[in-house]
Design a protein around this motif. Sequence first.
Motif, PDB file in Angstrom:
ATOM      1  N   ARG A 121       0.818  -1.192   0.000  1.00 58.15           N
ATOM      2  CA  ARG A 121       0.000   0.000   0.000  1.00 58.15           C
ATOM      3  C   ARG A 121       0.868   1.265   0.000  1.00 58.15           C
ATOM      4  O   ARG A 121       1.379   1.708   1.029  1.00 58.15           O
ATOM      5  CB  ARG A 121      -0.903  -0.014   1.220  1.00 58.15           C
ATOM      6  N   PHE A 122       1.032   1.860  -1.174  1.00 57.27           N
ATOM      7  CA  PHE A 122       1.923   2.998  -1.365  1.00 57.27           C
ATOM      8  C   PHE A 122       1.568   4.159  -0.451  1.00 57.27           C
ATOM      9  O   PHE A 122       2.449   4.843   0.072  1.00 57.27           O
ATOM     10  CB  PHE A 122       1.860   3.428  -2.834  1.00 57.27           C
ATOM     11  N   SER A 123       0.282   4.381  -0.223  1.00 54.62           N
ATOM     12  CA  SER A 123      -0.161   5.549   0.533  1.00 54.62           C
ATOM     13  C   SER A 123       0.245   5.502   2.006  1.00 54.62           C
ATOM     14  O   SER A 123       0.118   6.507   2.703  1.00 54.62           O
ATOM     15  CB  SER A 123      -1.678   5.706   0.416  1.00 54.62           C
ATOM     16  N   ASP A 124       0.728   4.378   2.492  1.00 60.84           N
ATOM     17  CA  ASP A 124       1.145   4.254   3.892  1.00 60.84           C
ATOM     18  C   ASP A 124       2.607   4.616   4.125  1.00 60.84           C
ATOM     19  O   ASP A 124       3.060   4.605   5.269  1.00 60.84           O
ATOM     20  CB  ASP A 124       0.933   2.822   4.393  1.00 60.84           C
ATOM     21  N   TYR A 125       3.343   4.918   3.051  1.00 62.96           N
ATOM     22  CA  TYR A 125       4.793   5.046   3.160  1.00 62.96           C
ATOM     23  C   TYR A 125       5.309   6.406   2.738  1.00 62.96           C
ATOM     24  O   TYR A 125       4.870   6.969   1.718  1.00 62.96           O
ATOM     25  CB  TYR A 125       5.472   3.963   2.310  1.00 62.96           C
ATOM     26  N   ASN A 126       6.256   6.907   3.522  1.00 60.36           N
ATOM     27  CA  ASN A 126       7.027   8.060   3.081  1.00 60.36           C
ATOM     28  C   ASN A 126       7.797   7.678   1.821  1.00 60.36           C
ATOM     29  O   ASN A 126       8.225   6.516   1.669  1.00 60.36           O
ATOM     30  CB  ASN A 126       8.013   8.500   4.152  1.00 60.36           C
ATOM     31  N   ALA A 127       7.989   8.650   0.928  1.00 63.01           N
ATOM     32  CA  ALA A 127       8.669   8.374  -0.329  1.00 63.01           C
ATOM     33  C   ALA A 127       9.651   9.499  -0.633  1.00 63.01           C
ATOM     34  O   ALA A 127       9.496  10.626  -0.153  1.00 63.01           O
ATOM     35  CB  ALA A 127       7.661   8.238  -1.461  1.00 63.01           C
ATOM     36  N   ALA A 128      10.643   9.180  -1.447  1.00 59.61           N
ATOM     37  CA  ALA A 128      11.707  10.151  -1.676  1.00 59.61           C
ATOM     38  C   ALA A 128      12.333   9.978  -3.046  1.00 59.61           C
ATOM     39  O   ALA A 128      12.156   8.946  -3.706  1.00 59.61           O
ATOM     40  CB  ALA A 128      12.790  10.002  -0.606  1.00 59.61           C
ATOM     41  N   TRP A 129      13.054  11.011  -3.445  1.00 59.04           N
ATOM     42  CA  TRP A 129      13.910  10.968  -4.622  1.00 59.04           C
ATOM     43  C   TRP A 129      15.352  11.141  -4.175  1.00 59.04           C
ATOM     44  O   TRP A 129      15.656  12.001  -3.337  1.00 59.04           O
ATOM     45  CB  TRP A 129      13.556  12.090  -5.604  1.00 59.04           C
ATOM     46  N   PHE A 130      16.225  10.329  -4.756  1.00 62.09           N
ATOM     47  CA  PHE A 130      17.663  10.442  -4.591  1.00 62.09           C
ATOM     48  C   PHE A 130      18.265  10.547  -5.987  1.00 62.09           C
ATOM     49  O   PHE A 130      17.606  10.265  -6.983  1.00 62.09           O
ATOM     50  CB  PHE A 130      18.230   9.219  -3.869  1.00 62.09           C
ATOM     51  N   ARG A 131      19.541  10.930  -6.046  1.00 65.39           N
ATOM     52  CA  ARG A 131      20.213  10.976  -7.343  1.00 65.39           C
ATOM     53  C   ARG A 131      21.675  10.608  -7.184  1.00 65.39           C
ATOM     54  O   ARG A 131      22.247  10.756  -6.103  1.00 65.39           O
ATOM     55  CB  ARG A 131      20.083  12.355  -7.984  1.00 65.39           C
ATOM     56  N   GLN A 132      22.239  10.116  -8.267  1.00 63.36           N
ATOM     57  CA  GLN A 132      23.655   9.748  -8.268  1.00 63.36           C
ATOM     58  C   GLN A 132      24.294  10.232  -9.548  1.00 63.36           C
ATOM     59  O   GLN A 132      23.944   9.770 -10.642  1.00 63.36           O
ATOM     60  CB  GLN A 132      23.833   8.237  -8.120  1.00 63.36           C
ATOM     61  N   ALA A 133      25.222  11.167  -9.393  1.00 59.12           N
ATOM     62  CA  ALA A 133      25.989  11.682 -10.524  1.00 59.12           C
ATOM     63  C   ALA A 133      27.176  10.762 -10.799  1.00 59.12           C
ATOM     64  O   ALA A 133      27.581   9.988  -9.916  1.00 59.12           O
ATOM     65  CB  ALA A 133      26.470  13.091 -10.217  1.00 59.12           C
ATOM     66  N   PRO A 134      27.753  10.845 -11.982  1.00 59.83           N
ATOM     67  CA  PRO A 134      28.915  10.000 -12.289  1.00 59.83           C
ATOM     68  C   PRO A 134      30.033  10.186 -11.278  1.00 59.83           C
ATOM     69  O   PRO A 134      30.343  11.319 -10.886  1.00 59.83           O
ATOM     70  CB  PRO A 134      29.329  10.489 -13.684  1.00 59.83           C
ATOM     71  N   ALA A 135      30.603   9.089 -10.831  1.00 57.21           N
ATOM     72  CA  ALA A 135      31.727   9.093  -9.892  1.00 57.21           C
ATOM     73  C   ALA A 135      31.389   9.792  -8.583  1.00 57.21           C
ATOM     74  O   ALA A 135      32.277  10.354  -7.913  1.00 57.21           O
ATOM     75  CB  ALA A 135      32.954   9.756 -10.524  1.00 57.21           C
ATOM     76  N   ALA A 136      30.119   9.778  -8.195  1.00 57.28           N
ATOM     77  CA  ALA A 136      29.714  10.420  -6.951  1.00 57.28           C
ATOM     78  C   ALA A 136      28.840   9.477  -6.142  1.00 57.28           C
ATOM     79  O   ALA A 136      28.306   8.497  -6.669  1.00 57.28           O
ATOM     80  CB  ALA A 136      28.960  11.721  -7.235  1.00 57.28           C
ATOM     81  N   GLU A 137      28.680   9.788  -4.853  1.00 61.07           N
ATOM     82  CA  GLU A 137      27.797   9.015  -3.999  1.00 61.07           C
ATOM     83  C   GLU A 137      26.345   9.379  -4.315  1.00 61.07           C
ATOM     84  O   GLU A 137      26.046  10.493  -4.741  1.00 61.07           O
ATOM     85  CB  GLU A 137      28.083   9.333  -2.523  1.00 61.07           C
TER      86      GLU A 137
END
Length: 127
Positions: A28-44
Amino acid sequence: QVQLAESGGGLVQAGGSLRLSCRASGRRFSDYNAAWFRQAPAAEREFVAAINYLGGRILYADSVQGRFAISREDAENTLYLQMNGLKPDDTAVYYCATERNPRMPLTSRLQSRYDSWGQGTQVTVSS
């Protein structure tokens, strides 16, 4: 876990806009916090933005504050990231994620709280 699939990435000139989508299936998606992350080349991989399960609390990384907007449409099981004023430094693979436990307060930007991840969508910003 929930299955997540991102879309909407692409190549855009500096100053342009993109809207990323993340479609969820499984628990159930509506029960969960959600986020965006990103990863650039050669980066964390780094935190971009998060929204709580109620949609009323939002966190942003300082680098995107005022330019990006996270939102969710639970009826569509979809998470969004509207990106405006894009810069070459925003070039990265963008991932959506949901937290491990349901109905939690949104207090952290830590990746370790998230246990479901999409495959990512590439965003490239040219100068």
